[in-house]
Design a protein around this motif. Sequence first.
Motif, PDB file in Angstrom:
ATOM      1  N   GLU A  68      27.234  70.369  59.896  1.00 13.52           N
ATOM      2  CA  GLU A  68      27.497  70.227  61.328  1.00 13.52           C
ATOM      3  C   GLU A  68      28.172  68.888  61.586  1.00 13.52           C
ATOM      4  N   CYS A  69      29.356  68.940  62.174  1.00  8.21           N
ATOM      5  CA  CYS A  69      30.080  67.704  62.454  1.00  8.21           C
ATOM      6  C   CYS A  69      29.346  66.931  63.551  1.00  8.21           C
ATOM      7  N   PRO A  70      28.957  65.678  63.293  1.00  6.05           N
ATOM      8  CA  PRO A  70      28.173  64.935  64.288  1.00  6.05           C
ATOM      9  C   PRO A  70      28.993  64.538  65.510  1.00  6.05           C
ATOM     10  N   TYR A  71      30.316  64.661  65.423  1.00  6.01           N
ATOM     11  CA  TYR A  71      31.139  64.285  66.588  1.00  6.01           C
ATOM     12  C   TYR A  71      31.364  65.468  67.506  1.00  6.01           C
ATOM     13  N   CYS A  72      31.911  66.574  66.947  1.00 10.46           N
ATOM     14  CA  CYS A  72      32.256  67.685  67.840  1.00 10.46           C
ATOM     15  C   CYS A  72      31.202  68.781  67.832  1.00 10.46           C
ATOM     16  N   GLY A  73      30.155  68.624  66.996  1.00 11.55           N
ATOM     17  CA  GLY A  73      29.055  69.585  67.027  1.00 11.55           C
ATOM     18  C   GLY A  73      29.363  70.924  66.386  1.00 11.55           C
ATOM     19  N   ARG A  92      34.967  64.813  55.587  1.00  6.66           N
ATOM     20  CA  ARG A  92      35.902  64.718  56.709  1.00  6.66           C
ATOM     21  C   ARG A  92      36.061  66.098  57.337  1.00  6.66           C
ATOM     22  N   HIS A  93      35.995  66.135  58.649  1.00  8.09           N
ATOM     23  CA  HIS A  93      36.180  67.403  59.358  1.00  8.09           C
ATOM     24  C   HIS A  93      37.693  67.638  59.493  1.00  8.09           C
ATOM     25  N   SER A  94      38.362  67.849  58.352  1.00 10.35           N
ATOM     26  CA  SER A  94      39.834  67.819  58.320  1.00 10.35           C
ATOM     27  C   SER A  94      40.498  68.842  59.228  1.00 10.35           C
TER      28      SER A  94
HETATM   29 ZN    ZN Z   1      34.386  67.448  64.049  1.00  8.86          ZN
END
Ligand code: ZN
Lengths: 415, 107
Positions: free
Chosen positions: B5-10, B57-59
């Motif tokens: 789970e990306c901590p920035y965009c969820g 990285r959420h590339s």
């Molecule tokens: Zn993200």
Amino acid sequence: MKRYSVFAIAREAFRDHTGWERAWRNPTPKAQYDAIIVGAGGHGLATAYYLGKNFGITNVAIIEKGWLGGGNTGRNTTIIRSNYLQDPSAAIYEKARSLYETLSQDLNYNVMFSPRGLLMLAQTHHEVRGYLRTVHANNLQGVATEWIEPNRVKELVPIINIDGPRYPVLGALFQARGGTARHDAVAWGYARACSAMGMDVIQQCEVKGVRSENGQVTGVETTKGFIGCKKLGIVVAGHSGQVADMAGFRLPVEAVALQALVSEPIKPCMDVVVMANTVHGYMSQSDKGEMVIGGGTDGFNNFTQRGSFHHIEETLRALVETFPMISRLKMLRQWGGIVDMTGDRSPIISKTPLGNCFINCGWGTGGFKAIPGSGWAMAELMAKGEPGALAADFNMWRFREGQFIDESVAAGVAH
Amino acid sequence: MLILECPYCGVKAEETELSPGYEAHLKRFGPGSSDDDFEAYMFARKNPKGVHFERWRHSYGCGKWFLAARCTATLEVFGTYPAQSSEPPADLVAKIKAKRPDWKGFK
Ligand SMILES: [Zn+2]
Ligand SMILES: Cc1cc2nc3c(=O)[nH]c(=O)nc-3n(C[C@H](O)[C@H](O)[C@H](O)COP(=O)(O)OP(=O)(O)OC[C@H]3O[C@@H](n4cnc5c(N)ncnc54)[C@H](O)[C@@H]3O)c2cc1C
């Protein structure tokens, strides 16, 4: 050990095959050995074999946590070549390749070495330059390789598409005496020969700790109890970091998954090995008719012997462009192994901070081809306590000194 | 399949959306440092069989780097957190300790 021969086959045919003996003994560990090798993969077994054969050291145990050859030795795509760029690599891989030529006779065990020829495709201009450079280097090193043009590639590999839209074939680095061998047979052949010399191959026995006193190893703690030794060789591939940790030192090694797969068996269609390093795919055909396919490593630390599906998809996507006829093949099996990667993609054959402890690891994605040469060099290191010419450059301190044996730049992938 | 789970965009991102970046929380050493420190920074990775902290990285999403705690022996994911953290957050460490009592902890 009863030798295998045509006469043995005839004799056994007349008595319903009741006279074959076990290929190796299944001994209980002794209290003490002159040398213990941890890990009964190809490299560990070959080390033990040449300790006996070249140095007369036969009071040896090879300790394996699973079954012998069950690690990467039994999981690889069996490509054998020695067309490396750097001198130390060419020397040890060519030593190994040349030992493979007569290994079946030497071990009295058919390892099915098949020097059928190996091509490394150049599919970008960068690769063309790189491989021309390797051909020149190989000529100086005495390794027989040549550069071949696309029309010759097509002659050797009729099923190849040399003018694919994304990655046309611009030529290839060809090693006529490269090829394959049967991976299990290499492990079994060495194990049988070691056992015949009186060595103990101890399976289902995991090393859990390394005992040392005043900077010298005294033995190993195992799931079958403490076993003493005068010298220790650690040859455990993917678990090198873990066993080194037990011995109290750190290695510049990371463990990642590398996958392979085989197709359903088909009629003979390709009698050479083809590697396509730009697109991270390589393929050969087994004697059973299966297309044996491998790709690049997965991108994160992993000890599960399972890889990610999308890497397989990437490999196949690239290979389908290069070999359009495989697009309708069904894939039968797919598996992974845990490979030990070093910073310069070259192995470590080295002394360690402990006086009588030696390590052989870091073969990563490409150590099957090296098994005989690596065992030869490691046995010399363990017997003499100092590396010979084959091993010297592969010491673990080269990273500190910046003396890399940089094959990652040379090949991109290193199978 | 690995899902982080990306901590920035969820977004619960599947592996093909992500790029791996290997060990997290590396302490950087440069000119003037000792040979030991520099070698360790360049090459000596922790490479544990078990709990591991990594950069990802959420590339193909927001494009940002973040950090993840994962078990390399089972592929279990313990949690993710922003790349600006100099060490794993206390609640994550507590959660891992509860699940892996033998874990020696983050050092
Ligand atoms: Zn993200
Ligand atoms: C999918 C795949 C494809 C490959 N393709 C090629 C190829 O085409 N050509 C090529 O040259 N190379 C290839 N390789 C690389 C090659 O397989 C390896 O470099 C080589 O087999 C390593 O041999 P080894 O003896 O060092 O390790 P292994 O065969 O892995 O043996 C190490 C052994 O140590 C044992 N062990 C670990 N920890 C302990 C412990 N604590 N106590 C006791 N025993 C322990 C393990 O169980 C294992 O059996 C490939 C690898 C993979 C995974």
